[in-house]
Write a protein that holds these residues in place. Structure first.
Motif: not given
Lengths: 692, 99
Positions: A223, A226, A232, A247, A251-252, A255, A291, A335, A338-339, A341-342, A358, B68, B75, B78-79, B82-83, B90
């Motif tokens: 970000y 550069r 971009y 990114i 977020y992942a 968990p 997740m 995106v 992330f939807t 995982w089940l 899912f 940005e 975002f 959104l996540l 979702i989570m 579930i």
């Protein structure tokens, strides 16, 4: 004594077990432990004999240079790959003999598949991907280093600590036996009272935190750092995939850190998050774990897609086809990942409407991937293709990955999943996407960018031998597993009673031998290339007639990357310069360059984290406390450091860069026909047609 | 009006709005409204206060240079949706079928 050594005593090593109960099972375990000890002793001896401790300390362990950190990540990945492949081969050998038994005990087999999975995902694929991003991204976007060079070192230290603990578990004690996902309640205190799940937890937690920090670092770098003009939509596709993967890492990874620590609280402090009784809900563990687990596979495969994008364009001498569609597909995957995982626990008991939601999301995620495959094929279409090593891997990827992807779409249907879940069909599917998708891409990427880091190419012939062995070995080992799965053979079984499984098991066992040869050929390729580094040297830095900025500098790339930060005017910035004029022009003036000073912070955190993890595993409380306090102290001491950068005078840069430019101007470029000959010194002569 | 004055004004407005929204939330409890209404008011004021703080203290707006940051915040939302939403869906479904 128990206060000093916790649960440790002399009976925990596999050597003690082999003496007490001699047999194939214990000898295999003792042999593996012996290999680790011998390897460590040999490494220490090698470093001492060649007096390499000083250079190792100065140039590598304390360096905050993103390229060196990337290389160290890749070294961890390759070392752990050797262990993971060896474990896979032992498992295939065992299953080939497992009709009504087999040489290994059931518990030993369970340890093998648990460590194999944990290692291959978290300590092979992830370090290779993060290492490659570390090496390449700042070079591609025209930056001097990562946004946070020292935090980068800390990330590496945390990942290395997790890997070290996994290695220690081979010699001292036993690892967890519940698979790489470590589902409770089986891994809880009641059913697994030993040290195994604790080893797993304290390997995964630091690696998870380290990966999350890497993600923050990569995202901020892309970000904010550069070069001017690098908008971009001018970023090379590898950088795009790195941004999306970064990114996703942010977020992942939390968990899995959270679910592992909750499991730790269950085990150490008597909590009841995931226990059978007192309100525990083990189904929520599967929920939280996946997740992380599902986005993780896309974190690994997106940068792999980035490698394929660079490789296909460079080695067919064409502009990448459908750049905007590749960017959109990358973002869409990031995106949708992330939807879904089940789909890892379709059979856990939720209703059909939850499952199908899912399932549909899972089928949708195949669409952007399909778009990408067509884009790469269109890139090759009518290109001037050179079948170099990365292109051999790309060819294998095209055919095999599509098969793996299609079986994934089959598994996305919950009704079919009910039939084949927990069979070798599933094992075949995920190896079929991870090996051709991620591993091939990482090996191709290492071959492609190796000259940029070390200044010499890898040996083409040995590289091709390795590539073919990987491709054939993969097919022979894993394609039979689809059939075995459909015949009903469960995964993770240490023995079976149906003789119909034997023939295909023998085929898969033979395939494992080919994969061992592939690993050996890969290591030989690196060894031979190091010995022949004189003839393979490409000091001018552009051995493949490259298109992006990283090829516009000498090889090996200097510590400061760019003598002058380039101004970017086109998508394939270096290619545009080459076709539009002279890319090797001396800048009007040089400026002083600020570089991060070396620091031992990452190494200190690595040692302290390893000590703390080992101590927690064995309940050695004084050492655990010291390790955790050590981490805190190291960070605090670092916070008081004021001299964190050093300045490289402009004159020094001018001399270095000027000497290189002079050599480039007196040298003669080579055409693509001479690409894999010793005449390739890294200066490309324009001989390929420019396609619009 | 200088840049500093404008900034100070924005911080004061932010502090005032945050205080007001906090008081509203406490008032909903203190006035003894019914449980549902009180929870609703607290929820709405909480979200409103998050937006006020993002706008006034972290200077997130729709201008080009803040895009940005705004994208990353959206975002994240959104996540999280979702989570958290997915988990609730579930686990509620599983709990229902365990009855």
């Amino acid at each position: 004594m128990s206060g000093l050594f916790g649960h440790l005593d002399w009976t925990v090593t596999p050597f003690a077990a082999a003496i007490a109960d001699p047999g194939t099972n214990t000898f295999v375990a003792a042999g593996a432990a012996g290999l680790v000890v011998l390897g460590a002793v040999a490494l220490l001896g090698f470093l001492t004999w060649f007096r390499l401790w000083g250079p190792l300390w100065r140039d590598w362990l304390t360096s905050a240079d993103h390229k060196k950190i990337g290389v160290m990540y890749c070294v961890i990945g390759i070392v752990m790959l050797a262990r993971g492949v060896a474990e896979g081969a032992v498992m295939r050998a065992h299953q080939a003999m497992a009709l009504n038994g087999g040489p290994l005990s059931a518990e030993h087999f369970a340890e093998l598949f648990s460590t194999h999975g944990t290692i291959m995902i978290l300590f092979v694929a992830a370090p290779l991907v993060i290492g490659l991003i570390n090496i390449v991204v700042p070079l591609q976007i025209g930056a001097r280093d990562m946004a946070f060079p020292v935090m980068n070192q800390v990330s590496l230290g945390l990942t290395a600590a997790g890997a070290a603990l996994l290695m220690i578990s081979l010699v001292i004690g036993r690892f967890e036996t519940g698979g790489w996902s470590a589902y409770p309640p089986y891994t809880g205190r009641v059913f697994s009272p030993g040290e195994g799940p604790d080893y797993w937890i304290w390997s995964v937690v630091p690696a998870g935190i380290g990966s999350m920090l890497s993600g923050i670092n990569f995202a901020v770098t892309i970000y904010k750092c550069r070069a001017p003009g690098m908008t971009y939509m001018r970023m090379p596709l590898f950088t795009w995939t790195a941004l999306c993967a970064a990114i996703m890492l942010v977020y992942a990874m939390p968990p899995v850190t959270v679910s592992s620590l909750m499991l730790a609280l269950d085990r150490y402090a008597g909590f009841h998050f995931f226990t059978n009784d007192l309100g525990g809900n083990m189904m929520n563990y599967a929920n939280i774990f996946w997740m992380f687990g599902h986005p993780e596979v896309y974190i690994l495969v997106l940068p792999a897609y980035g490698v394929w994008s660079e490789v296909s364009a460079t080695f067919s001498a064409k502009t990448l086809y459908g750049y905007p569609s590749l960017v959109i597909a990358t973002m869409a995957i990031a995106v949708i990942a992330f939807t879904v995982w089940l789909h890892h626990f379709f059979t856990m008991g939720q209703s059909a409407s939850v499952n199908i939601a899912f399932g549909i999301a899972t089928m949708i995620i195949a669409v952007p991937t399909g778009v990408k495959v067509y884009d790469w094929m269109a890139t090759l279409w009518r290109g001037r293709i050179r079948m170099t090593v990365p292109m051999v891997y790309l060819t294998g990827f095209f055919i095999l990955f599509v098969i793996g992807g299609l079986t994934g779409v089959i598994l996305a249907n919950p009704t079919i999943d009910y039939q084949v879940h927990n069979t070798l069909f599933l094992v075949a599917h995920f190896h079929n996407v991870l090996i051709p998708g991620v591993l091939f891409a990482m090996l191709a990427g290492i071959h492609y960018w190796f000259p940029k880091v070390f200044g010499f190419r890898l040996h083409e012939t040995w590289g091709k031998r390795a590539a073919w062995l990987w491709i054939v070995g993969f097919c022979v080992t894993f394609l039979p597993l689809y059939a075995l799965g459909l015949m009903g053979m469960p995964r993770r079984s240490s023995s079976f009673a149906d003789p119909a499984f034997v023939p295909l098991q023998l085929v898969a066992g033979a395939g494992a031998v080919i994969i061992l040869l592939a690993l050996a050929a890969t290591l030989v390729c690196y060894g031979v290339s190091i010995r022949q580094r004189g003839t393979l040297a490409v000091p001018f830095g552009d051995p493949w007639d490259g298109r992006t900025l990283e090829w516009a500098m000498p090889a090996p790339a200097p510590e400061w990357n760019f003598a002058v930060i380039p101004a970017v005017a086109a998508r394939d910035a270096f290619w545009a310069e080459k076709t539009g004029g002279d890319p090797y022009v001396a800048p009007e003036r040089y400026e002083d360059i600020e570089l991060p000073r070396p620091t031992a912070l990452g190494l200190v955190i690595c040692v302290a984290t390893t000590a703390a993890g080992f101590a927690l595993t064995w309940h050695i409380w004084w050492l655990a406390l010291s390790g955790l306090v050590g981490i805190g102290l190291a960070v605090m001491v670092r916070a008081f450091a004021t001299q964190t950068t050093r300045v490289l005078p402009a004159a020094e840069v001018a001399v270095h860069h000027g000497r290189w430019l002079e050599a480039v101007h007196t040298a003669r470029g080579i055409t693509r026909d001479a690409e894999d000959s010793p005449a390739n010194r890294g200066l490309a002569a324009p001989d390929t047609e420019v396609t619009p | 009006m200088t840049e500093i004055d404008r900034d100070r004004g924005r911080y004061l407005i932010g502090a005032g709005l945050s205080a007001l929204l906090t008081i509203l939330a406490f008032a909903a409890v203190a006035l003894g409204l019914s449980r549902g209404v009180a929870l609703g008011i607290i929820g709405v004021t909480a979200v409103a206060q998050v937006i006020v703080q993002l706008r006034c203290f972290l200077h997130i707006d729709f201008s080009r240079q803040k895009r940005e940051d705004l994208q990353l915040i959206l975002f994240s939302l959104l996540l999280l949706a979702i989570m958290a939403g997915g988990t609730l869906w579930i686990l509620a479904n599983l709990a229902q079928r365990m009855m």
